[in-house]
Design a protein around this motif. Structure first.
Motif, short mmCIF file in Angstrom:
data_model
loop_
_atom_site.label_atom_id
_atom_site.label_comp_id
_atom_site.label_asym_id
_atom_site.label_seq_id
_atom_site.Cartn_x
_atom_site.Cartn_y
_atom_site.Cartn_z
N TYR A 215 -48.58 -46.67 36.80
CA TYR A 215 -47.68 -45.76 37.26
C TYR A 215 -45.73 -44.50 36.56
CZ TYR A 215 -48.66 -45.00 42.29
OH TYR A 215 -49.16 -44.74 43.58
N CYS B 219 -46.13 -36.95 32.72
CA CYS B 219 -45.69 -35.58 32.94
C CYS B 219 -44.71 -35.04 32.16
CB CYS B 219 -45.36 -36.10 34.55
SG CYS B 219 -47.25 -36.12 35.21
N ASP B 220 -44.18 -35.66 32.19
CA ASP B 220 -42.23 -35.33 31.23
C ASP B 220 -43.67 -34.92 29.85
OD1 ASP B 220 -41.25 -36.53 33.21
OD2 ASP B 220 -40.51 -38.28 32.29
N HIS C 46 -46.27 -41.09 35.11
CA HIS C 46 -44.92 -40.93 34.72
C HIS C 46 -44.49 -39.88 32.90
CE1 HIS C 46 -43.73 -40.70 38.89
NE2 HIS C 46 -43.90 -41.76 39.19
#
Length: 462
Positions: free
Chosen positions: A208, A215-216, A212
């Motif tokens: 996870y 995605c950032d 993230h």
């Protein structure tokens, strides 16, 4: 040959550009560029989409500017300016992926049907796969995505040590999808460029965190390009997994319907929500509908593929644990076209400045005009600009002096050069002054040679 070497100008047949014998400056001359469909070229073909095919602003502008040419439905030649822009975009993406630990690889395009059958996707994906059979009656598809191949690669090499984690492998290659109705130029094609990354982690928690981080990194890429994007919850579709997000550029031509909360940061693709849902599931605020062009998609896969292919990570005790995976895509050619779609006017291309094919177009006087005496001044200015290290390959000289300045300025605007320098009558003054045009803002200013060079120092390139 000796005579050529003694001449004041040396002509390079390989690069089709001129070199000054004393300064050895390389001039990128617009007359030498392969740019079909040029506005002022005689006998230019009028290329349009078929009347029964929906078209888009970006498609029309890219045709008009000689950036792409169609070969068959959904397939295009990328011409010189487009290739330069794509290479810049790829450098930007490479930098962002490597900053979070991505390692670049290049996997095969010809994918074995056996692996796709093993994952269950050979039948699940169906007609979107471009399939073929070799002379030995072995079945293959042209890869639209590479979950099976990358997972099998890791599995057959014995797995991954905890010391290598998180492992992020990515590529930027041509992909293939048998679109039923390709349209809108590069926005929905059958052959396209995509960045696909695959992550491997030891635990769900670590996976996870990797998700993230990617995605950032995506958000940073779009921010660097100056593009406002929306991240929305999405369906995992035939790729599967536990969680998925799409990244969209809001646009009226977008084919995806989005629901965005007015009160919090919730946003979702409409297909993930109940058809009659009108309120935000997070805060009960009002949901507003908009359209978007999907430019990126991320998936937390869990063990969907690693379990099938037995791809494992070895922990500190050297115990094998089925890898937790993620996959992450950016439609590179779609992102290029989508940025043109949302930033441009109906007549003129506006690139994200960093990925414009060239940063600067310099327009000298028309041959035979009153300002013709400033032609030498124009060449000297150009030569000074390209000696600035970061501008050495970023400025073009529009040497088509049979055309008026007005016509060349109009074309430069249509092509979307971020900055245009016009050498007009003020260049004959003492000191010479040059007209500097900012395509994005429309600002026009007159600067001395020193002012121009100082201004150019601040132009960002990648």
């Amino acid at each position: 040959m000796r005579r050529l070497l003694r001449s004041s100008l040396l002509y390079s047949v390989a690069s089709r550009t001129f070199y000054n014998d004393t300064s050895r400056v390389r001039r990128l001359l617009l007359s030498k560029f392969y740019q079909p469909g040029n506005l002022w070229k005689e006998n230019s073909p009028k290329i349009q989409a078929k009347s029964n095919e929906p078209s888009s602003k970006s498609q029309r502008l890219m045709y008009k500017a000689g950036l792409i040419r169609p070969t068959s439905p959904g397939c295009f030649h990328y011409l010189p300016h487009t290739v330069r822009s794509m290479e810049k975009l790829i450098r930007l993406i490479d930098r962002a992926m490597q900053e979070i630990g991505g390692q670049k690889i290049d996997m095969v395009t010809l994918c074995s049907a056996e692996l796709w059958r093993q994952s269950g996707r050979w039948d699940l994906v169906g007609k979107e796969l471009l399939r073929l059979m070799d002379r030995h009656n072995q079945e293959y598809c042209l890869g639209p995505t590479h979950e099976e191949l990358v997972t099998n690669l890791v599995a057959t090499e014995g797995g991954i040590s905890y010391k290598q984690l998180p492992l992020l492998l990515y590529q930027i290659t041509r992909k293939f999808r048998d679109e039923q109705k390709p349209c809108f130029g590069l926005l929905r094609g059958r052959e396209f460029y995509m960045k696909d990354m695959y992550s491997f982690d030891l635990t769900e928690e670590a996976a996870y965190q990797t998700y993230h981080n990617v995605c950032d990194a995506y958000a940073n890429i779009f921010h660097t390009l100056g593009l406002k994007h929306v991240k929305v919850q999405a369906d995992t579709g035939n790729i599967g997994g536990k969680m998925s997000h799409e990244f969209h550029l809001p646009a009226s031509i977008g084919e995806d319907k989005l629901l965005v909360c007015r009160s919090c940061d919730f946003a979702a693709n409409v297909e993930t929500l109940h058809p009659d849902e009108k309120n935000c599931p997070s805060c009960k605020g009002e949901l507003s509908e908009s359209k978007g062009i999907e430019i990126g998609h991320t998936f937390y896969l869990g063990t969907k593929y690693s379990h099938v292919f037995n791809a494992v990570c070895h922990d500190v005790q050297n115990k094998p644990v089925v890898a937790e995976m993620g996959c992450y895509g950016i439609g590179v050619s779609r992102l290029l076209a989508a940025s043109i779609e949302i930033l441009s006017t109906e007549e003129d291309i506006h690139w994200p400045n960093l990925i414009a094919p060239y940063q600067l177009c310099l327009i000298p006087p028309k041959k035979g005009s009153k300002e013709m005496a400033a032609a030498l001044v124009a060449e000297e200015l150009y030569d000074s600009i390209v000696t600035i290290p970061h501008m050495s390959n970023e400025a073009v000289l529009d040497d088509r002096d049979h055309l008026t300045i007005g016509k060349r300025v109009m074309e430069a605007r249509m092509m979307g050069y971020p900055y245009v320098i016009v050498i007009g009558k003020k260049a004959l003054e003492s000191p010479p002054m040059f007209e500097v045009r900012n395509h994005r803002t429309g600002e026009v200013q007159f600067l001395s040679k020193e002012g121009v060079l100082s201004f150019i120092q601040g132009v960002r390139v990648i």
